[in-house]
Design a protein around this motif. Structure first.
Motif, short mmCIF file in Angstrom:
data_model
loop_
_atom_site.label_atom_id
_atom_site.label_comp_id
_atom_site.label_asym_id
_atom_site.label_seq_id
_atom_site.Cartn_x
_atom_site.Cartn_y
_atom_site.Cartn_z
N UNK A 108 0.62 10.66 -2.77
CA UNK A 108 1.18 9.77 -1.75
C UNK A 108 2.70 9.93 -1.70
N UNK A 109 3.28 9.39 -0.64
CA UNK A 109 4.71 9.55 -0.41
C UNK A 109 5.52 8.75 -1.43
N UNK A 110 6.55 9.39 -1.97
CA UNK A 110 7.52 8.66 -2.78
C UNK A 110 8.52 8.02 -1.82
N UNK A 111 8.72 6.72 -1.95
CA UNK A 111 9.54 6.04 -0.96
C UNK A 111 10.39 4.96 -1.60
N UNK A 112 11.54 4.73 -0.98
CA UNK A 112 12.46 3.68 -1.39
C UNK A 112 12.91 2.93 -0.14
N UNK A 113 12.19 1.87 0.18
CA UNK A 113 12.46 1.13 1.41
C UNK A 113 13.83 0.46 1.40
N UNK A 114 14.41 0.28 0.21
CA UNK A 114 15.72 -0.39 0.12
C UNK A 114 16.87 0.61 0.04
N UNK A 127 0.84 -1.20 0.00
CA UNK A 127 0.00 0.00 0.00
C UNK A 127 0.87 1.25 0.00
N UNK A 128 0.42 2.30 -0.66
CA UNK A 128 1.12 3.58 -0.63
C UNK A 128 0.71 4.34 0.64
N UNK A 129 1.49 5.37 0.97
CA UNK A 129 1.29 6.10 2.22
C UNK A 129 1.12 7.59 1.94
N UNK A 130 0.20 8.21 2.66
CA UNK A 130 -0.01 9.65 2.61
C UNK A 130 0.09 10.19 4.03
N UNK A 131 1.07 11.08 4.27
CA UNK A 131 1.21 11.73 5.57
C UNK A 131 0.47 13.06 5.50
N UNK A 132 -0.65 13.12 6.20
CA UNK A 132 -1.63 14.19 6.05
C UNK A 132 -1.75 15.01 7.32
N UNK A 133 -1.61 16.32 7.20
CA UNK A 133 -1.78 17.21 8.34
C UNK A 133 -3.17 17.82 8.34
N UNK A 134 -3.78 17.92 9.53
CA UNK A 134 -5.05 18.62 9.70
C UNK A 134 -4.73 19.92 10.43
N UNK A 147 -4.56 3.21 0.02
CA UNK A 147 -3.69 4.24 0.60
C UNK A 147 -3.78 4.20 2.12
N UNK A 148 -2.64 4.11 2.79
CA UNK A 148 -2.58 4.26 4.24
C UNK A 148 -2.34 5.72 4.56
N UNK A 149 -3.27 6.33 5.30
CA UNK A 149 -3.17 7.75 5.65
C UNK A 149 -2.68 7.86 7.10
N UNK A 164 2.94 15.19 3.28
CA UNK A 164 2.73 15.04 1.84
C UNK A 164 1.57 15.91 1.38
N UNK A 165 0.63 16.18 2.28
CA UNK A 165 -0.53 16.99 1.95
C UNK A 165 -1.19 17.48 3.22
N UNK A 166 -2.19 18.35 3.07
CA UNK A 166 -2.85 18.92 4.24
C UNK A 166 -4.32 19.17 3.95
N UNK A 167 -5.10 19.19 5.03
CA UNK A 167 -6.49 19.65 4.99
C UNK A 167 -6.57 20.85 5.91
N UNK A 168 -6.96 22.01 5.35
CA UNK A 168 -7.12 23.23 6.12
C UNK A 168 -8.60 23.37 6.45
N UNK A 169 -8.91 23.37 7.75
CA UNK A 169 -10.30 23.40 8.20
C UNK A 169 -10.71 24.84 8.51
N UNK A 170 -11.89 25.24 8.00
CA UNK A 170 -12.44 26.57 8.23
C UNK A 170 -13.85 26.41 8.77
N UNK A 171 -14.23 27.24 9.71
CA UNK A 171 -15.58 27.20 10.24
C UNK A 171 -16.54 27.90 9.28
#
Length: 686
Positions: free
Chosen positions: A249-255, A1-8, A68-70, A93-100
């Motif tokens: 999603x994150x570009x990654x090279x585990x090796x 699975x690919x990974x997305x590191x997401x900020x709120x 996708x693993x978030x 890798x990405x963000x969600x900006x929350x507005x009221x």
């Protein structure tokens, strides 16, 4: 699975922690949605967070969206804890900006969006609370366009606003207005796409539009906007689909070679240090030995305690690993590229360290540094040592509080963003360490800038220089916000590398306190002259330390030369200024303007908007809190003030000084006596 590191991310009380709970619940990670008010949320785990109902520390949870693993990182919204947000930005890798949907774009929202755009972090916007009374659709979109960015794509329509039945309906291929507006916006940002739209006789297919939207959103060029409610779940499915489709999603090279960044440090139940690491390459396994550290940095204005921090390195053995996996972190044997892991066993590691291979250095500071400071003291004198130890642990978690101690009075000082942060530190000391601490009145942190060029030299073997070293330094003003730059005017081979490094490191350390005790910035320091006594060789007899230069000679002599040069250059103390935006009712303008003048605020523009006025201008940071306290009375509670650090300006009138926390090189006799007291058992070979 690919990974997305997401900020709120969000302004305080916009509902980002509630959104985090809803996303985890929708993904089946938690059975019940926690309540911020009841202190039962997944990510606000600190007792203080639960009691206050605000996020203080960033927290990581995980869920899956298709393949996708978030890794979802919930961040603080209160501006006093912006340092937590800063550290998270380096690993997203990405963000969600929350507005009221009720309050719309707020002060912190603007600060966050500017930073996300500057860093080109792909960002979706989620307008929350459409079920609340006063929720708006068109007005919020206009606010986003005017205050954040024109490059937005409303992804659907909201209906029933202000009721529990409020819902969000995504647009589709059949919505002609949506596809036409989307085509126009995307063409504005991509010439190739524009050419395809112009040259093709047939309209661009909806599938092609969505592909181009994902591509441009993934590069941070456009920002899709979703509406919904974390409380009812309205619009959350559409947001989840958008996260999966529109964020990269994150570009990654585990090796590959091990490379990662430490964005958070905390202490476990037994007091052990735990490092949160975003892995960019390679795989870390339990029992691996890791090298970590930080390359040398050039200082920036106001980054006291971090400006010009010299490079350092450490090594440790990983004793345990946990990785977020469909909820909180779980114990694992390894953590691979693209993922976030918690590592145990690295006792000397710090926030901001790189593990393994260094990546290209990012900007050391995304937001303005703290502009306030306070003195902390134990209410029981016997707790002095324990208080210093507790504050040292808090400084591990947040280096920007910059713990330091006055060399004479032994008072402990902290840098702060605001009064709420001070209250939280006080409560943390009481709750977690059992220490009752008091705080002095908060004061403003200034900086010093050279006003002219000054030079000094100390020559080996010539009075009054008692050290086996020759050093000449020149200090000159540099461009505003350029920080401290160090240059060589000598041939590199004229002085051994260890001695050159000792001089540069000591220059940066010494400039943390200038002529008036404030950090010196925006200057160029040049090494103009050097000399040393070569090391005795064995062919000429036994090595005699008293006849050979050491790095210690250069470390001790550098402050004397540098401060003499700085005194000849002269410095100007500058105070931090905030850029403010003030909304006031039209009938309150006459009462507000004289108060602004008394607070030394300078309005630059005044604009009439319906029944209110918007004033924008500058105000000293030290006066911002006072204006906030006066505003409700002046405007019958209807005034809204936004203020954030903007620049430093020269202080007029009484110039504030600050007690030195080191042995003062300006007092040569006292400084040399301190060296004698410190260096025993012969010459300093540090």
């Amino acid at each position: 699975m690919s990974t997305l590191n997401l900020g709120i991310l969000a302004h305080v009380d916009a509902g980002k922690t509630s959104l985090t709970e809803r996303l985890l619940h929708a993904a089946g990670v938690i059975d019940e949605i926690g309540s911020v008010d009841e202190g039962s949320t997944q990510t606000d785990s600190l007792e203080l967070e639960r009691r206050r109902g605000i996020t203080i520390k960033s927290a990581v949870a995980s869920f899956a969206v298709g393949e996708v693993t978030v890794n979802l990182i919930d961040t603080p919204g209160h501006p006093d804890f912006i340092a937590e947000v800063e550290r998270v930005l380096n690993v997203l890798d990405g963000a969600v900006l929350v507005i009221s949907a009720v309050e719309g774009v707020q002060a912190q929202t603007r600060v966050l969006m500017r930073t996300l755009q500057r860093l080109r972090i792909p960002t979706l916007v989620f307008v929350n609370k459409i079920d609340r009374g006063g929720a708006r659709y068109e007005a919020v979109l206009r606010g986003i366009l005017a205050k954040l960015t024109p490059a937005i794509v409303p992804m659907g329509a909201a209906r029933g606003l202000g009721t529990r039945d409020a819902e969000f309906t995504p647009y589709g291929a059949a919505d002609a207005a949506f596809t036409a507006g989307l085509t126009e916006l995307l063409a504005d940002h991509d010439d190739a796409f524009l050419a395809a739209c112009v040259d093709d006789e047939t309209p661009v297919s909806y599938g092609r539009l969505r592909e181009e939207l994902a591509a441009q959103a993934g590069r941070g060029l456009v920002h899709p906007v979703f509406f919904g409610s974390a409380a009812t779940g309205a619009g959350v499915d559409a947001l989840t689909a958008g996260i999966s489709e529109l964020l990269p999603t994150a570009e990654s090279d585990a090796e590959g070679p091990v490379s990662g960044t430490v964005f958070k440090v905390e202490r476990g139940a037994a007091g052990e240090k735990i490092a949160y690491v975003r892995m960019f390459s390679g795989t870390v396994r339990v029992r691996d030995r890791l090298r970590f550290g930080r390359a040398g940095e050039e200082g920036r204005a106001g980054e006291e305690g971090r400006a010009g921090e010299e490079g350092r390195a450490g090594e440790g053995k990983v004793t345990a690993i946990s990785v977020p996996d469909h909820g909180p972190a779980a114990s694992r044997a390894s953590v691979a590229a693209g993922r976030i892991g918690k590592l145990w066993g690295l006792d000397a590691i710090r926030v901001g360290d790189t593990i393994g291979v260094s990546r290209k250095a990012a900007a050391p500071h995304h937001f303005a540094p703290p502009t306030l400071e306070t003195v902390v003291f134990p209410c029981r004198p016997a707790d002095g040592g324990a208080l210093h130890g507790a504050l040292s642990q808090l400084a591990e978690q947040d280096p920007l509080i910059n713990l330091r101690q006055d060399g004479t009075s032994q008072e402990m000082l902290l840098s702060l963003y605001g009064e709420v942060q001070k209250e939280v530190i006080q409560a943390t000391l009481a709750n977690e360490f059992g220490i009752d601490a008091g705080f002095r009145e908060t004061t403003t942190i200034c900086v010093e800038r050279p006003v002219a060029t000054g030079a000094a030299v100390e020559i080996m073997g010539k009075e009054p220089n008692p050290f086996l070293a020759t050093i000449g330094l020149r200090v000159a003003p540099a461009a505003v916000d350029s920080g401290v730059r160090y240059r060589l005017e000598i041939e590199p081979g004229a002085l051994p590398l260890a001695f050159r490094k000792a001089i540069e490191e000591t220059v940066r350390e010494t400039l943390r306190q200038g002529l008036r005790g404030w950090q010196v910035t925006d200057c160029t320091v040049t090494l103009t002259r050097s000399g040393y006594a070569p090391r005795q060789s064995h062919s000429h007899g036994t090595f005699d330390k008293s006849m050979s230069s050491t790095a210690g000679d250069f470390r001790i002599l550098t402050p004397l030369v540098l401060m003499t040069a700085l005194r000849r250059a002269g410095t100007q103390v500058c105070e931090p200024m905030h850029r403010f935006r003030l909304d006031v009712p039209a009938d309150a303008l006459g009462a507000v303007l004289p108060v602004l003048a008394r607070q030394d605020a300078v309005p630059r523009t005044t604009t009439r908007l319906g029944s209110s006025y918007v004033l924008e201008g500058d105000i000293p940071a030290a006066r911002t809190h006072g204006l906030e306290q006066l505003l409700p009375t002046l405007t019958s509670g209807e005034g809204v003030l936004e203020a954030a650090f903007d620049h430093y300006r020269p202080v007029t009138g009484t110039v504030p000084s600050r007690p030195r926390t080191d042995h003062d090189p300006l007092n040569r006799k006292e400084y040399l006596l301190s060296v004698v007291r410190r260096v025993t058992g012969g010459r300093d070979g540090a």
